[in-house]
Design an enzyme around this catalytic site. Structure first.
Site, short mmCIF file in Angstrom:
data_model
loop_
_atom_site.label_atom_id
_atom_site.label_comp_id
_atom_site.label_asym_id
_atom_site.label_seq_id
_atom_site.Cartn_x
_atom_site.Cartn_y
_atom_site.Cartn_z
N HIS A 10 -13.82 24.05 35.15
CA HIS A 10 -14.80 24.79 34.35
C HIS A 10 -16.18 24.24 34.68
O HIS A 10 -16.77 23.48 33.91
CB HIS A 10 -14.50 24.67 32.84
CG HIS A 10 -13.34 25.53 32.47
ND1 HIS A 10 -12.97 25.76 31.17
CD2 HIS A 10 -12.47 26.23 33.24
CE1 HIS A 10 -11.92 26.56 31.17
NE2 HIS A 10 -11.59 26.85 32.40
N ARG A 14 -11.84 20.45 25.97
CA ARG A 14 -11.84 21.04 24.62
C ARG A 14 -10.51 20.80 23.91
O ARG A 14 -10.40 20.94 22.70
CB ARG A 14 -12.16 22.54 24.69
CG ARG A 14 -11.07 23.38 25.31
CD ARG A 14 -11.43 24.86 25.36
NE ARG A 14 -10.28 25.66 25.67
CZ ARG A 14 -9.83 25.89 26.91
NH1 ARG A 14 -10.45 25.35 27.94
NH2 ARG A 14 -8.77 26.63 27.12
N ASP A 36 -28.28 11.95 12.53
CA ASP A 36 -27.23 11.92 11.51
C ASP A 36 -27.44 13.09 10.56
O ASP A 36 -28.19 13.01 9.59
CB ASP A 36 -27.28 10.58 10.76
CG ASP A 36 -26.12 10.43 9.79
OD1 ASP A 36 -25.28 11.36 9.71
OD2 ASP A 36 -26.06 9.39 9.10
N TYR A 37 -26.76 14.19 10.84
CA TYR A 37 -26.89 15.40 10.01
C TYR A 37 -26.10 15.24 8.72
O TYR A 37 -25.14 14.47 8.64
CB TYR A 37 -26.35 16.61 10.77
CG TYR A 37 -27.18 17.03 11.96
CD1 TYR A 37 -28.25 17.91 11.81
CD2 TYR A 37 -26.89 16.56 13.24
CE1 TYR A 37 -29.00 18.31 12.91
CE2 TYR A 37 -27.64 16.95 14.34
CZ TYR A 37 -28.69 17.83 14.17
OH TYR A 37 -29.43 18.24 15.25
#
Ligand code: CA
Length: 680
Positions: free
Chosen positions: A226, A289, A423-424
């Protein structure tokens, strides 16, 4: 030329022709018997007979089944394929000596009517894979099973089906698809005893076993697919299993895999793939993934214990000379031996894959990065929804192997071990599908095969930093500098986020104390968890949590269960605060350390010589080694040594303070033509 001579000549010609023909007959027989053996292993006789009985009772007189919609064109779970699978079970019963249906005439007639029905109906899916791979593969398996003296398909039916099998563009197909098309071509060649077709199929089947600058096996022994995306397990594992399967069929015939290619294949298996597995579990960075699929890190499935078609069973069949190495890996995976069993120290920097493998008997410490030469870990088919920051210097630190096994649904995805980022409050969804290209050019490492250093110039999601790793025997030193961001969130560097195992301790001011569920520290010295010591040479805002985290597989992979998953997690990170300007960090990871050893200063041999925007460098006095990242041309001086370079580069110096200094040097940009190094 007299008559006798001509007669003799002709006679010799006929004998020679007969010899060739008999020879290829035997070759085909050998291959065919191996394929049949392959198709029959792992078949449970009772289960098979049950299936045959059921399908016989429901098959209609025209050879079809009423529960199958033969007009369906659906892309996945395509129903008509079930028709061929049922006929295949018939073929298995008919051709297996000792089976109650062996050479059974009624079953043969039902098989023939089933195949005729298929041929006339000619079911088609809107997914090319079903038409060009799945269907011809199943027909080929049936024909090869029935290519037996006792059971005969009408010649015209066999020929029609062989013609129908002629599907797929083998020359242009890549990876696993190419191998699948080659496989049904091999079936067809066997049934037809077609040497020409066999030669083409075999050549194409083995074509992926070569180094390429495109997708596939790389010159550094990594595997990219990919675009240039690291896929050492995932697609790399499919490649290995498929090639060993075909090689096992052709072994001992004129079509056998060449010695040169076999060496390449074995080398990838042993020196790359198997080294990414610690104990039973593979590095989470190798699955692409697939990291968001439950149980994917568990490699029990490749051992012989899981069946005769498994990767390692096939690899032993093809290369018995590697049996000992492969068996050792199987023992580690089956956990009948410790993860350290037969592990020798090694260090490999994959300069095409942007990946580093550092293995020691007592641990693995692997790092995944990304550059403008490679592609970030992909989101695709709604899998890996949250892996946005996965390649930003993630560190896979394994001792027993299970540290990250199935932790993905409850990971806080902006605190992946090793990375520096924002850091969400909530985990961020990846927005770009099928891989996003990296942007940095100063990414790479130096290695002598046992030791090495890496650099990663981070520039992603409004965060920049210079990250570096210095690998030795007992420890890995992790440095970061020039951490900058204008984002509104705190910028953090995560030291680890793994399953909590046992108690966590801090050693500071010469005292050992237990860390409970939540702690902030300014000068921790040591944090210890699960036989790993983390040493912090400088003051820093360090956060530690040992709390329960919750999530679901669906959160990371839309195709999976929404059931809640929870568990206790050990999580530790530096908080660089909001709007950091040239912030930095330093920590030393010492795997395999007892908590009572902390007070003995086991990190004393390590000297951090520099951690600034020009140079990041570490000395290991016991190993007489200095590792240096020069971000710019410059000089590093330490005691009586001074090293000057005229270009940015990475340097590994061994045997310092002796007359036999050894220098290894690498150019992370892969662009330089010359570097001058001066050593005093
Ligand atoms: Ca967060």
């Amino acid at each position: 030329m007299n008559q006798t001579f001509i007669k003799t000549y002709c006679l010799l010609g006929i004998v020679f022709f007969c010899f060739i023909n008999a020879y290829s007959q035997t070759e085909f027989q050998v291959i065919e018997s191996k394929i049949i053996q392959h198709l029959k292993t792992d078949v449970d006789a009772n289960h098979l007979n049950q299936m045959i009985t059921t399908h016989l009772s429901t098959q209609q007189t025209n050879g079809s089944w009423s529960d199958i919609d033969y007009t369906s064109e659906i892309e996945t779970g395509w129903q008509p394929l079930a028709h061929l699978n049922r006929i295949k079970s018939f073929a298995l019963g008919l051709s297996t000596l000792g089976n109650q249906f062996y050479a059974n005439q009624e079953l043969l007639q039902r098989t023939i009517s089933g195949l005729k029905y298929w041929y006339v109906q000619n079911p088609k899916s809107s997914n090319w894979f079903q038409n060009e791979i799945a269907s011809p593969m199943a027909i080929g398996e049936i024909l090869i099973l029935l290519n037996d003296k006792k059971v005969h398909l009408p010649k015209s039916l066999q020929d029609s089906l062989l013609q129908r099998m002629n599907q797929g563009d083998i020359k242009n197909a890549i990876g696993a698809n190419k191998l699948d098309i080659a496989t049904h071509m091999i079936y067809r060649a066997c049934v037809n005893k077609d040497q020409n077709l066999m030669s083409i199929a075999v050549e194409e089947a083995f074509k992926p076993i070569e180094f390429t600058a495109a997708e596939g096996l790389q010159f550094d022994n990594s595997y990219l697919q990919h675009k240039s995306q690291l896929q050492i397990a995932s697609y790399g594992q499919v490649f290995l299993t498929g090639e060993y399967k075909v090689a096992s069929w052709l072994k001992g015939t004129v079509y056998a895999l060449s010695a040169d290619k076999l060496k390449i294949l074995n080398n990838y298996l042993i020196n790359t793939f198997l080294k990414t597995i610690r104990g039973r579990y593979i590095d989470f960075n190798t699955e692409g993934r697939g990291v968001a699929r439950n149980d994917v890190l568990d490699k029990k499935v490749i051992t012989e214990a899981a069946g005769n078609h498994t990767l390692l069973a096939l690899a032993k069949l093809v290369s018995p000379e590697n049996s000992e190495i492969i068996k050792a890996a199987e023992e580690r995976i089956k956990q009948t031996q410790a993860p350290s069993f037969n592990i020798t120290p090694s260090h490999t920097q994959y300069w095409k894959g942007d990946y580093t493998l550092h293995t020691r008997p007592s641990y693995s410490f692997n790092v995944r990065t990304v550059s403008k030469r490679t592609v970030r870990t992909e989101l695709g088919n709604k899998e890996n929804l949250l892996g946005k920051f996965l390649p930003d210097g993630s560190t896979n630190i394994q001792r027993n192997g299970a540290e990250y096994f199935n932790i993905m649904p409850i990971w806080e995805w902006d605190k992946i071990p090793g990375i520096t980022n924002r850091d969400y409050l909530k985990d961020q969804l990846t927005t770009i599908e099928w891989g996003e290209r990296g942007v940095s050019s100063f990414v790479g490492g130096v290695s002598d095969g046992v030791y090495g250093a890496d650099v990663y110039d981070l520039d992603y999601d409004m965060v920049t930093a210079k990250k570096a790793w210095f690998y030795f025997d007992k420890q890995v030193v992790c440095l970061g500098t020039d951490i900058n961001s204008y984002a509104v969130e705190n910028i953090v560097t995560t030291v680890n986020q793994t399953w909590l195992k046992g108690k966590v301790f801090a050693y500071a001011d010469k005292k050992l104390s237990r860390v409970k569920s939540k702690k902030s520290m300014i000068k921790p010295n040591w944090i210890w968890h699960d036989s790993i010591g983390y040493y912090f040479p400088n003051s820093a805002q360090l956060e530690i949590r040992t709390q329960i985290q919750k999530g679901s597989w669906q959160k990371v992979n839309a195709n999976r269960s929404e059931n809640e998953v929870k568990g206790r997690v050990f999580k530790m990170w530096f908080n660089h605060g909001v709007d950091p300007v040239n912030a930095n960090y330093a920590y030393i990871v010492m795997p395999g350390l007892g908590k009572d050893e902390l007070k003995n200063h086991p990190q004393n041999e390590i000297k951090i010589l520099a951690n600034n925007s020009n140079i990041q460098a570490v000395k290991n006095e016991d190993l007489k080694m200095i590792q240096i990242v020069f971000h710019q041309a410059g000089t590093l001086t330490d005691q009586n040594i001074s090293i000057t370079v005229d270009q940015p580069c990475i340097v590994l110096l061994k045997n310092i303070n002796t007359k036999k200094i050894i220098i290894h040097l690498a150019d992370p940009t892969q662009k330089l033509e010359n570097v001058n190094l001066t050593l005093h």
